[in-house]
Design a protein around this motif. Sequence first.
Motif, PDB file in Angstrom:
ATOM      1  N   LEU A 137       0.827  -1.203   0.000  1.00 13.74           N
ATOM      2  CA  LEU A 137       0.000   0.000   0.000  1.00 13.74           C
ATOM      3  C   LEU A 137       0.862   1.254   0.000  1.00 13.74           C
ATOM      4  O   LEU A 137       0.595   2.211  -0.732  1.00 13.74           O
ATOM      5  CB  LEU A 137      -0.917  -0.017   1.227  1.00 13.74           C
ATOM      6  CG  LEU A 137      -2.225   0.769   1.140  1.00 13.74           C
ATOM      7  CD1 LEU A 137      -3.052   0.296  -0.036  1.00 13.74           C
ATOM      8  CD2 LEU A 137      -3.010   0.625   2.435  1.00 13.74           C
ATOM      9  N   VAL A 138       1.906   1.265   0.812  1.00 12.43           N
ATOM     10  CA  VAL A 138       2.808   2.417   0.863  1.00 12.43           C
ATOM     11  C   VAL A 138       3.510   2.597  -0.479  1.00 12.43           C
ATOM     12  O   VAL A 138       3.609   3.714  -1.007  1.00 12.43           O
ATOM     13  CB  VAL A 138       3.834   2.246   2.000  1.00 12.43           C
ATOM     14  CG1 VAL A 138       4.922   3.317   1.915  1.00 12.43           C
ATOM     15  CG2 VAL A 138       3.141   2.314   3.353  1.00 12.43           C
ATOM     16  N   ALA A 139       4.014   1.497  -1.059  1.00  9.53           N
ATOM     17  CA  ALA A 139       4.713   1.585  -2.342  1.00  9.53           C
ATOM     18  C   ALA A 139       3.798   2.135  -3.434  1.00  9.53           C
ATOM     19  O   ALA A 139       4.202   2.981  -4.229  1.00  9.53           O
ATOM     20  CB  ALA A 139       5.248   0.217  -2.746  1.00  9.53           C
ATOM     21  N   ALA A 140       2.550   1.661  -3.464  1.00  9.34           N
ATOM     22  CA  ALA A 140       1.598   2.126  -4.474  1.00  9.34           C
ATOM     23  C   ALA A 140       1.303   3.612  -4.326  1.00  9.34           C
ATOM     24  O   ALA A 140       1.058   4.317  -5.321  1.00  9.34           O
ATOM     25  CB  ALA A 140       0.309   1.316  -4.391  1.00  9.34           C
ATOM     26  N   SER A 141       1.347   4.118  -3.099  1.00 11.95           N
ATOM     27  CA  SER A 141       1.041   5.531  -2.862  1.00 11.95           C
ATOM     28  C   SER A 141       2.194   6.452  -3.255  1.00 11.95           C
ATOM     29  O   SER A 141       2.006   7.669  -3.351  1.00 11.95           O
ATOM     30  CB  SER A 141       0.700   5.752  -1.383  1.00 11.95           C
ATOM     31  OG  SER A 141       1.853   5.631  -0.575  1.00 11.95           O
ATOM     32  N   LEU A 142       3.371   5.893  -3.469  1.00 13.94           N
ATOM     33  CA  LEU A 142       4.545   6.707  -3.757  1.00 13.94           C
ATOM     34  C   LEU A 142       4.741   6.977  -5.247  1.00 13.94           C
ATOM     35  O   LEU A 142       5.652   7.734  -5.616  1.00 13.94           O
ATOM     36  CB  LEU A 142       5.805   6.021  -3.204  1.00 13.94           C
ATOM     37  CG  LEU A 142       5.873   5.859  -1.687  1.00 13.94           C
ATOM     38  CD1 LEU A 142       7.112   5.068  -1.297  1.00 13.94           C
ATOM     39  CD2 LEU A 142       5.875   7.219  -0.996  1.00 13.94           C
ATOM     40  N   VAL A 143       3.918   6.362  -6.107  1.00 10.35           N
ATOM     41  CA  VAL A 143       4.097   6.500  -7.553  1.00 10.35           C
ATOM     42  C   VAL A 143       2.787   6.913  -8.200  1.00 10.35           C
ATOM     43  O   VAL A 143       1.728   6.897  -7.564  1.00 10.35           O
ATOM     44  CB  VAL A 143       4.600   5.175  -8.178  1.00 10.35           C
ATOM     45  CG1 VAL A 143       5.955   4.770  -7.602  1.00 10.35           C
ATOM     46  CG2 VAL A 143       3.586   4.056  -7.964  1.00 10.35           C
ATOM     47  N   ALA A 144       2.868   7.267  -9.473  1.00 12.01           N
ATOM     48  CA  ALA A 144       1.666   7.608 -10.235  1.00 12.01           C
ATOM     49  C   ALA A 144       0.777   6.377 -10.376  1.00 12.01           C
ATOM     50  O   ALA A 144       1.273   5.236 -10.370  1.00 12.01           O
ATOM     51  CB  ALA A 144       2.054   8.124 -11.617  1.00 12.01           C
TER      52      ALA A 144
ATOM     53  N   ARG B  64       4.380  -4.948 -14.754  1.00  9.70           N
ATOM     54  CA  ARG B  64       4.050  -4.364 -16.066  1.00  9.70           C
ATOM     55  C   ARG B  64       2.728  -4.923 -16.588  1.00  9.70           C
ATOM     56  O   ARG B  64       1.904  -4.184 -17.144  1.00  9.70           O
ATOM     57  CB  ARG B  64       5.180  -4.627 -17.059  1.00  9.70           C
ATOM     58  CG  ARG B  64       6.486  -3.938 -16.667  1.00  9.70           C
ATOM     59  CD  ARG B  64       7.576  -4.153 -17.700  1.00  9.70           C
ATOM     60  NE  ARG B  64       8.793  -3.450 -17.318  1.00  9.70           N
ATOM     61  CZ  ARG B  64       9.032  -2.163 -17.580  1.00  9.70           C
ATOM     62  NH1 ARG B  64       8.134  -1.456 -18.240  1.00  9.70           N
ATOM     63  NH2 ARG B  64      10.148  -1.600 -17.191  1.00  9.70           N
ATOM     64  N   LEU B  65       2.528  -6.221 -16.408  1.00 12.94           N
ATOM     65  CA  LEU B  65       1.275  -6.815 -16.870  1.00 12.94           C
ATOM     66  C   LEU B  65       0.082  -6.273 -16.082  1.00 12.94           C
ATOM     67  O   LEU B  65      -0.986  -6.016 -16.650  1.00 12.94           O
ATOM     68  CB  LEU B  65       1.335  -8.342 -16.727  1.00 12.94           C
ATOM     69  CG  LEU B  65       2.272  -9.076 -17.685  1.00 12.94           C
ATOM     70  CD1 LEU B  65       2.343 -10.550 -17.327  1.00 12.94           C
ATOM     71  CD2 LEU B  65       1.820  -8.900 -19.127  1.00 12.94           C
ATOM     72  N   GLY B  66       0.271  -6.091 -14.770  1.00 14.29           N
ATOM     73  CA  GLY B  66      -0.809  -5.550 -13.956  1.00 14.29           C
ATOM     74  C   GLY B  66      -1.163  -4.132 -14.339  1.00 14.29           C
ATOM     75  O   GLY B  66      -2.342  -3.748 -14.352  1.00 14.29           O
ATOM     76  N   ASP B  67      -0.166  -3.333 -14.675  1.00 16.80           N
ATOM     77  CA  ASP B  67      -0.427  -1.955 -15.111  1.00 16.80           C
ATOM     78  C   ASP B  67      -1.087  -1.929 -16.485  1.00 16.80           C
ATOM     79  O   ASP B  67      -1.804  -0.982 -16.819  1.00 16.80           O
ATOM     80  CB  ASP B  67       0.879  -1.149 -15.144  1.00 16.80           C
ATOM     81  CG  ASP B  67       1.408  -0.846 -13.752  1.00 16.80           C
ATOM     82  OD1 ASP B  67       0.600  -0.777 -12.809  1.00 16.80           O
ATOM     83  OD2 ASP B  67       2.634  -0.687 -13.602  1.00 16.80           O
TER      84      ASP B  67
END
Length: 401
Positions: free
Chosen positions: A113-120, A256-259
């Motif tokens: 959750l923290v990692a996801a919040s740090l990027v676009a 990459r696949l998830g994005d």
Amino acid sequence: MVAIVALALGGFAIGTTEFVTMGLLPDIADGVGVDIPTAGHVISAYAVGVVIGAPVIAALSARLPRRALLVGLMGAFLVGNVLTALAPGYRTLLVARLLAGLPHGAYFGVASLVAASLVAPRLRGRAVSSVMLGLSVALVAGVPAATWLGQAAGWRTAYWLVVVLAAATVAAVLAVVPSQPGRPEATVRGELGALRRPQVLLTLGIGVVGFGGLFALYSYIAPVVTDVAGLSRGTLPVVLLVYGIGGVIGTALAGRLGDWSLFRSVAGSLVALMALLAATALAAPWAPGLVAGVFLVSVSGSTLAILLQLRLMETAGEAQMLGAALNHSALNLANALGAWFGGLVIAAGLGYRAPSAVGAGLAAAGLLPLAVSAVLRHRAGEAAARTAAFGAAAIQRVPAA
């Protein structure tokens, strides 16, 4: 980003302690005075800790500031490994491994959750997979190094190494991970309410059943290498290294696949895992085919694991931390399920190739909850489209002021 590297260091420590026990099992058995099958229960104790701890800790701690929570979880993990290294006997070792496993899933939930919040938003899949990359790298570097250390200087030293890694993670998180608030409005009932969401339950079903196929093969990889492919025991570490490299590649690919397209990628990786397990069962007597199969199964399996975590975060609503943590409970249940089914077919006299075939069957069974999830997802999309169309028509009927 340096903060994500700090979070991945925790994953490296967790991955090392989770898998080094398997490599040191004979040494641990001698050290606490039990036979190897009995010592194997310490692996199960850790898995039970993960299954219990992930949902309970994630639900109870959703209100807490996230950096402080990460530090607390890694501190608890550190204590569990200190107790492991100091355990005077078998029973205390069981308790220590259970305690060490409790923070496992919750740490990955918060860190994701923290990692996801740090990027676009478009890079969130890659950020989460970067955190999980620590777990995969542990299979390539951490576990072999800790195993060598444990064999050379006593099995307890391997866990002291994990303690050092945990302490380094605490220091790194405090130094470079930005402070983030929790969710003050969160309640335990509200967090656990995510378990009433059909898509969450279906995604967990895909993980428990479908991913169990990988563990049906991995649990019995040693006799497959020696008895089926006819390779020497000395070749086994090389095959495991190939498996670890495949895990690193699959983890990096998953982001990459998830994005790109999360649900399609989950479906594609599950189908690929099913096909590759079946192919490995057929190719196992041919050594190059077995090695290639192990590598590709690892790539597809690790890709699926990360994609399922992203899918749980997507479907859990506000309880994203719980969703990410639950993935690790599901994967540990998959571990037990795959090993159990694999053992059944071996005990039935079907040989060491049979677990891979059973694994393909488990992956195929995972397509059932996936198909139900797809139907519900399609219906929800149609309902949303109808609601949007109705709203647009209503706006058009409102006379201009």
